[in-house]
Design a protein around this motif. Structure first.
Motif, PDB file in Angstrom:
ATOM      1  N   PHE A 135       5.935 -13.357 -52.996  1.00  0.00           N
ATOM      2  CA  PHE A 135       7.189 -13.942 -52.533  1.00  0.00           C
ATOM      3  C   PHE A 135       7.363 -13.771 -51.027  1.00  0.00           C
ATOM      4  O   PHE A 135       7.113 -12.704 -50.466  1.00  0.00           O
ATOM      5  N   TYR A 139       5.946 -18.892 -51.316  1.00  0.00           N
ATOM      6  CA  TYR A 139       5.060 -17.802 -51.710  1.00  0.00           C
ATOM      7  C   TYR A 139       3.777 -17.898 -50.883  1.00  0.00           C
ATOM      8  O   TYR A 139       3.354 -18.984 -50.483  1.00  0.00           O
ATOM      9  N   PHE A 194       4.200 -11.721 -59.336  1.00  0.00           N
ATOM     10  CA  PHE A 194       3.010 -12.135 -60.070  1.00  0.00           C
ATOM     11  C   PHE A 194       2.010 -10.996 -60.223  1.00  0.00           C
ATOM     12  O   PHE A 194       1.926 -10.097 -59.370  1.00  0.00           O
ATOM     13  N   GLY A 195       1.201 -11.088 -61.285  1.00  0.00           N
ATOM     14  CA  GLY A 195       0.008 -10.273 -61.377  1.00  0.00           C
ATOM     15  C   GLY A 195      -1.097 -10.889 -60.526  1.00  0.00           C
ATOM     16  O   GLY A 195      -0.913 -11.933 -59.900  1.00  0.00           O
ATOM     17  N   THR A 196      -2.255 -10.241 -60.533  1.00  0.00           N
ATOM     18  CA  THR A 196      -3.362 -10.695 -59.694  1.00  0.00           C
ATOM     19  C   THR A 196      -4.159 -11.827 -60.315  1.00  0.00           C
ATOM     20  O   THR A 196      -5.043 -12.388 -59.680  1.00  0.00           O
ATOM     21  N   LEU A 207       2.488 -21.586 -51.013  1.00  0.00           N
ATOM     22  CA  LEU A 207       3.029 -22.346 -52.134  1.00  0.00           C
ATOM     23  C   LEU A 207       4.534 -22.481 -51.999  1.00  0.00           C
ATOM     24  O   LEU A 207       5.229 -21.523 -51.643  1.00  0.00           O
ATOM     25  N   LEU A 238       9.877 -14.548 -58.313  1.00  0.00           N
ATOM     26  CA  LEU A 238       8.817 -14.186 -59.243  1.00  0.00           C
ATOM     27  C   LEU A 238       7.916 -13.112 -58.624  1.00  0.00           C
ATOM     28  O   LEU A 238       7.552 -13.208 -57.457  1.00  0.00           O
ATOM     29  N   GLN A 243      -0.298 -16.933 -51.121  1.00  0.00           N
ATOM     30  CA  GLN A 243      -1.350 -16.529 -52.057  1.00  0.00           C
ATOM     31  C   GLN A 243      -2.637 -16.302 -51.281  1.00  0.00           C
ATOM     32  O   GLN A 243      -3.316 -17.256 -50.860  1.00  0.00           O
ATOM     33  N   GLN A 248      -5.906 -13.347 -55.098  1.00  0.00           N
ATOM     34  CA  GLN A 248      -4.691 -12.601 -55.421  1.00  0.00           C
ATOM     35  C   GLN A 248      -3.652 -13.510 -56.074  1.00  0.00           C
ATOM     36  O   GLN A 248      -3.764 -14.733 -56.048  1.00  0.00           O
ATOM     37  N   GLY A 249      -2.649 -12.901 -56.644  1.00  0.00           N
ATOM     38  CA  GLY A 249      -1.523 -13.673 -57.141  1.00  0.00           C
ATOM     39  C   GLY A 249      -0.576 -14.019 -56.002  1.00  0.00           C
ATOM     40  O   GLY A 249      -0.605 -13.384 -54.948  1.00  0.00           O
ATOM     41  N   PRO A 250       0.245 -15.042 -56.191  1.00  0.00           N
ATOM     42  CA  PRO A 250       1.223 -15.394 -55.154  1.00  0.00           C
ATOM     43  C   PRO A 250       2.189 -14.240 -54.898  1.00  0.00           C
ATOM     44  O   PRO A 250       2.560 -13.518 -55.820  1.00  0.00           O
ATOM     45  N   PHE A 293      -1.798 -16.613 -64.569  1.00  0.00           N
ATOM     46  CA  PHE A 293      -0.978 -15.599 -63.919  1.00  0.00           C
ATOM     47  C   PHE A 293       0.209 -15.234 -64.793  1.00  0.00           C
ATOM     48  O   PHE A 293       0.939 -16.105 -65.273  1.00  0.00           O
TER      49      PHE A 293
END
Lengths: 114, 113
Positions: A45, A35, B103-105, A91, B101, A37, A41-43, B90
């Motif tokens: 894919f 992933y 993910f949200g922020t 990640l 997965l 990131q 922000q969120g990770p 998250f």
């Protein structure tokens, strides 16, 4: 037991350099994920392996990104001709066959491209 | 495709007060739902997950979440927070039959002494 390990933890590269990021999954875990990131922000894919087979690479942002897992354990994410927008935390996660999609994450590699 | 929305980017809460972190998802197919916590300079750690069955899921560190299919929500709650709960949280989904997965922020939870 040992968790997922990643090396290096921090990497600074000049724009245009190639980098290689290593992931050691938990022993015996079949699935391995990468992933990206970005800051704040969120990770997101990047790619997924089941044993040595790369089953999904739909998240790789460009052909400069390449991942491999030749023996079904350790994986390497390679980024060629790095650009500033590649700066992020990368990640790695692994998952066994029988844990209901639970992924175990490593601490990440923070890549900074100058 | 599925997406995850965490409307609150930052949530400050006094120590020992309750907290709710909101998560909404959109998907045309059934999903599995997860909450992960990320402490500074560490990897993501699973708090809890919903696969099927009871809609109230209990996780580690006193957290729980409730799956609400009609509202497509999976909000995270804790009745009394501690300083050590300060972290980024998250919400994430996996589409049934898929592996990756989404993910949200993230929501940064800050505990005020």
């Amino acid at each position: 037991g040992a968790g997922v390990s990643q090396s290096p933890r921090y990497k600074v590269a000049k724009r245009g350099q190639d980098v290689a990021l290593r992931c050691d999954p938990i022993s015996g875990h079949v699935s391995l994920f990468w992933y990206q990131q970005a800051l704040g922000q969120g990770p997101e894919f990047l790619t997924y392996f089941q044993n040595e087979a790369q089953l999904d690479k739909s998240g790789l942002p460009s052909d400069r990104f390449f991942a491999e897992r030749p023996e079904g354990s350790v994986s390497t994410l390679k980024i060629q001709r790095t650009q500033q927008e590649d700066s992020a935390v990368y990640l790695c996660a692994s998952s066994p066959e029988d844990r209901d999609n639970e992924q175990f994450f490593g601490p990440g590699t923070r890549l900074t491209v100058l | 495709a599925q997406s995850v929305t965490q409307l609150d980017s930052q949530v400050p809460v006094f120590e020992e007060a309750p907290v709710e972190l909101r998560c909404n998802y959109s998907s045309s197919v059934s999903v599995y739902l997860f909450w992960y916590v990320q402490y500074p300079n560490q990897g993501l750690q699973l708090l809890l997950k919903y696969l099927s069955g009871s809609t109230l899921v209990k996780g580690i560190n006193g957290f729980e979440a409730e799956f609400n299919k009609s509202q497509t929500s999976f909000h995270l709650r804790k009745p009394s927070v501690h300083i050590s709960d300060t972290a980024e949280y998250f919400c994430a989904v996996i589409r049934n039959g898929n592996e990756k997965l989404t993910f949200g922020t993230g929501t940064r939870l800050t505990i005020i002494p």
